[in-house]
Design a protein around this motif. Sequence first.
Motif, PDB file in Angstrom:
ATOM      1  N   GLY A  18       4.822   1.670   6.867  1.00  0.00           N
ATOM      2  CA  GLY A  18       4.690   3.130   6.980  1.00  0.00           C
ATOM      3  C   GLY A  18       5.962   3.906   6.689  1.00  0.00           C
ATOM      4  O   GLY A  18       6.028   5.103   6.981  1.00  0.00           O
ATOM      5  N   VAL A  19       6.952   3.274   6.105  1.00  0.00           N
ATOM      6  CA  VAL A  19       8.209   3.997   5.868  1.00  0.00           C
ATOM      7  C   VAL A  19       8.944   3.506   4.607  1.00  0.00           C
ATOM      8  O   VAL A  19       8.920   2.313   4.283  1.00  0.00           O
ATOM      9  CB  VAL A  19       9.132   3.895   7.119  1.00  0.00           C
ATOM     10  CG1 VAL A  19       9.542   2.462   7.421  1.00  0.00           C
ATOM     11  CG2 VAL A  19      10.357   4.781   6.991  1.00  0.00           C
ATOM     12  N   ILE A  20       9.573   4.478   3.916  1.00  0.00           N
ATOM     13  CA  ILE A  20      10.367   4.185   2.705  1.00  0.00           C
ATOM     14  C   ILE A  20      11.666   4.984   2.802  1.00  0.00           C
ATOM     15  O   ILE A  20      11.659   6.135   3.254  1.00  0.00           O
ATOM     16  CB  ILE A  20       9.580   4.623   1.432  1.00  0.00           C
ATOM     17  CG1 ILE A  20       8.400   3.683   1.167  1.00  0.00           C
ATOM     18  CG2 ILE A  20      10.474   4.696   0.215  1.00  0.00           C
ATOM     19  CD1 ILE A  20       7.644   3.966  -0.126  1.00  0.00           C
ATOM     20  N   VAL A  21      12.778   4.386   2.387  1.00  0.00           N
ATOM     21  CA  VAL A  21      14.071   5.088   2.403  1.00  0.00           C
ATOM     22  C   VAL A  21      14.524   5.333   0.962  1.00  0.00           C
ATOM     23  O   VAL A  21      14.480   4.412   0.138  1.00  0.00           O
ATOM     24  CB  VAL A  21      15.157   4.260   3.139  1.00  0.00           C
ATOM     25  CG1 VAL A  21      16.399   5.099   3.384  1.00  0.00           C
ATOM     26  CG2 VAL A  21      14.630   3.692   4.450  1.00  0.00           C
ATOM     27  N   ALA A  81       7.230   8.116  -4.686  1.00  0.00           N
ATOM     28  CA  ALA A  81       5.971   8.869  -4.805  1.00  0.00           C
ATOM     29  C   ALA A  81       4.916   8.042  -5.533  1.00  0.00           C
ATOM     30  O   ALA A  81       3.758   7.950  -5.095  1.00  0.00           O
ATOM     31  CB  ALA A  81       6.222  10.184  -5.535  1.00  0.00           C
ATOM     32  N   GLU A  82       5.353   7.412  -6.621  1.00  0.00           N
ATOM     33  CA  GLU A  82       4.422   6.572  -7.402  1.00  0.00           C
ATOM     34  C   GLU A  82       3.808   5.484  -6.501  1.00  0.00           C
ATOM     35  O   GLU A  82       2.591   5.252  -6.504  1.00  0.00           O
ATOM     36  CB  GLU A  82       5.225   5.941  -8.552  1.00  0.00           C
ATOM     37  CG  GLU A  82       4.493   4.964  -9.398  1.00  0.00           C
ATOM     38  CD  GLU A  82       5.446   4.199 -10.311  1.00  0.00           C
ATOM     39  OE1 GLU A  82       6.001   4.799 -11.252  1.00  0.00           O
ATOM     40  OE2 GLU A  82       5.648   2.983 -10.077  1.00  0.00           O
ATOM     41  N   LEU A 140      -0.170   4.933  -5.053  1.00  0.00           N
ATOM     42  CA  LEU A 140      -0.913   3.667  -5.214  1.00  0.00           C
ATOM     43  C   LEU A 140      -1.416   3.173  -3.859  1.00  0.00           C
ATOM     44  O   LEU A 140      -2.552   2.720  -3.722  1.00  0.00           O
ATOM     45  CB  LEU A 140       0.004   2.587  -5.838  1.00  0.00           C
ATOM     46  CG  LEU A 140       0.342   2.756  -7.320  1.00  0.00           C
ATOM     47  CD1 LEU A 140       1.384   1.729  -7.764  1.00  0.00           C
ATOM     48  CD2 LEU A 140      -0.933   2.599  -8.168  1.00  0.00           C
ATOM     49  N   ALA A 141      -0.536   3.307  -2.842  1.00  0.00           N
ATOM     50  CA  ALA A 141      -0.905   2.865  -1.488  1.00  0.00           C
ATOM     51  C   ALA A 141      -2.076   3.702  -0.965  1.00  0.00           C
ATOM     52  O   ALA A 141      -2.978   3.190  -0.297  1.00  0.00           O
ATOM     53  CB  ALA A 141       0.295   2.986  -0.558  1.00  0.00           C
ATOM     54  N   ASP A 191      -3.705   1.365   2.040  1.00  0.00           N
ATOM     55  CA  ASP A 191      -2.874   0.377   2.737  1.00  0.00           C
ATOM     56  C   ASP A 191      -1.396   0.800   2.673  1.00  0.00           C
ATOM     57  O   ASP A 191      -0.818   0.852   1.587  1.00  0.00           O
ATOM     58  CB  ASP A 191      -3.082  -0.992   2.050  1.00  0.00           C
ATOM     59  CG  ASP A 191      -2.188  -2.066   2.639  1.00  0.00           C
ATOM     60  OD1 ASP A 191      -1.476  -1.786   3.632  1.00  0.00           O
ATOM     61  OD2 ASP A 191      -2.184  -3.194   2.094  1.00  0.00           O
ATOM     62  N   PHE A 192      -0.822   1.101   3.847  1.00  0.00           N
ATOM     63  CA  PHE A 192       0.577   1.576   3.878  1.00  0.00           C
ATOM     64  C   PHE A 192       1.493   0.573   4.566  1.00  0.00           C
ATOM     65  O   PHE A 192       2.505   0.924   5.159  1.00  0.00           O
ATOM     66  CB  PHE A 192       0.638   2.944   4.580  1.00  0.00           C
ATOM     67  CG  PHE A 192      -0.148   3.997   3.838  1.00  0.00           C
ATOM     68  CD1 PHE A 192       0.438   4.713   2.801  1.00  0.00           C
ATOM     69  CD2 PHE A 192      -1.481   4.231   4.133  1.00  0.00           C
ATOM     70  CE1 PHE A 192      -0.289   5.659   2.088  1.00  0.00           C
ATOM     71  CE2 PHE A 192      -2.221   5.171   3.428  1.00  0.00           C
ATOM     72  CZ  PHE A 192      -1.621   5.890   2.408  1.00  0.00           C
TER      73      PHE A 192
END
Length: 431
Positions: free
Chosen positions: A297-300, A327-328, A332-333, A338-339
């Motif tokens: 659930g997280v991206i840096v 963002a891309e 897709l997620a 599904d995250f």
Amino acid sequence: MSEKFDAIVVGAGPAGISCAHDLAKGGAHVLLLERGEYPGSKNVMGGVLYRKMMEDIIPEFYKEAPLERPIVEQKFMMMDKESAVTFSYKGMEWGKEPYNNFTVLRAKFDQWFADKAVQQGAILINETVVLECIVENGKVVGVRTDRPNGDVYADVVVLADGVNSLLAQSLGFHKEYRPDEVALATMEILKLDKKVIEDRFNLEDNQGCTIELFGDATKGILGTGFLYTNKDTLSIGVGTLLSGLIKHKIKPYELLEYVKSHPMIRTLIQGSEPQEYLAHLIPEGGYHSMGRIVGDGVIVIGDASQLVNAIHREGSNLAMTSGRLAAETILLAKEAGDFTEKTLDHYRVRLLDGFVGQDMKKYKDSTHHFDQNPHYFDQYIPMLNRAASQMFTVDGQSKWEKQKKIWKDLGSPKEKMKMARDMYRAWKVVK
Ligand code: FAD
């Protein structure tokens, strides 16, 4: 705020705005949170903006964005106390569409860019500090803000909160950065008549020049100074590793004053009036300092994940590219519903396989090497200046005689061997 979003992006710098823009464009319900009064109000940059990475997000942005000048000349000054050896490239092709890069003032540019994200459908809320990520069963599910009832939920949270990224740190994604992993930069924006800028820097209307300053500009500490032309202002600054400032007991504003009064610089800024003073950290630990960048659930993205190529003074372009790739991945997620880290890992793979990861790996040992070997700056650059002075002074001595003197100045055979070894090692860490 009880609404649930597809994505919450924390921080409206180049990374966060790029991500929010592309997410909204792709149909996602996205919230962009910024602690400043407006995007750009807290942001500091020399400011060279790279056309290609910006065009990957907004084609032909240069036709409407608030840019300062397209850069047609890049100079590199190797400075000693009272001299400089200067290399430069000037090309008229950079002055024509589609251009190469531009000087920008972030306070203006970031506002314009954030407006573009809002036009795509992103919701921007300023003056909101994200205090922490909300984690449930090991998954990030939202953020806690400093607003009353300020918990907001989303399928994914994007951390674009810049160099310190206390949020990623609190998730255990990276440790607190050491003073040799971050540079402290101070800069001023100096008001100067447009025509004076053009005459002084040999420019025509709508042409700009950048000068990077090495050696004496940082009193031999690992770092660089810079002087960039804007429309009717100059941006001047200097940044060095925090560890160097601590070791040499130098205050950053003293270093900036030193650069401004340097004989190679003072004539270029003469008659200008300080308009703004800014200071900021730059992540310079490179590839080895990058922490974890993906979780459930997280991206840096951006500076928050140490994405800066200090050798080429690139940061905003890496930030934008990471935002675009994040963002891309999220789109897709969203499609897959599904995250989890497994799905979001697509971002890490795309980032590291592309030019961002390649460049971070290419220079992975450079900061450490040059930090550990300050003689590149405080011995070899002065030596280069003495050699140039010797060779170009016409005093009746033959050129053979001069070459002999330059060779002698390089020191004993042992010192020459050391220098050859250093050059080889320098080549190895940047090759
Ligand atoms: P930032 O631009 O730092 O944006 C982070 C945003 O997050 C900020 O708006 C901040 O207010 C917000 N924020 C932080 N915490 C929170 C929170 N808890 N809640 C809400 N909002 C939060 N790069 C170049 O490409 N070219 C250059 O010429 C150049 N020169 C530079 C000169 C200087 C002096 C400095 C300091 C940097 C320079 N850089 C340059 C690097 C470049 O500025 C950065 O790499 C780039 O700004 C990174 O973008 P970002 O969006 O990741 O982070």
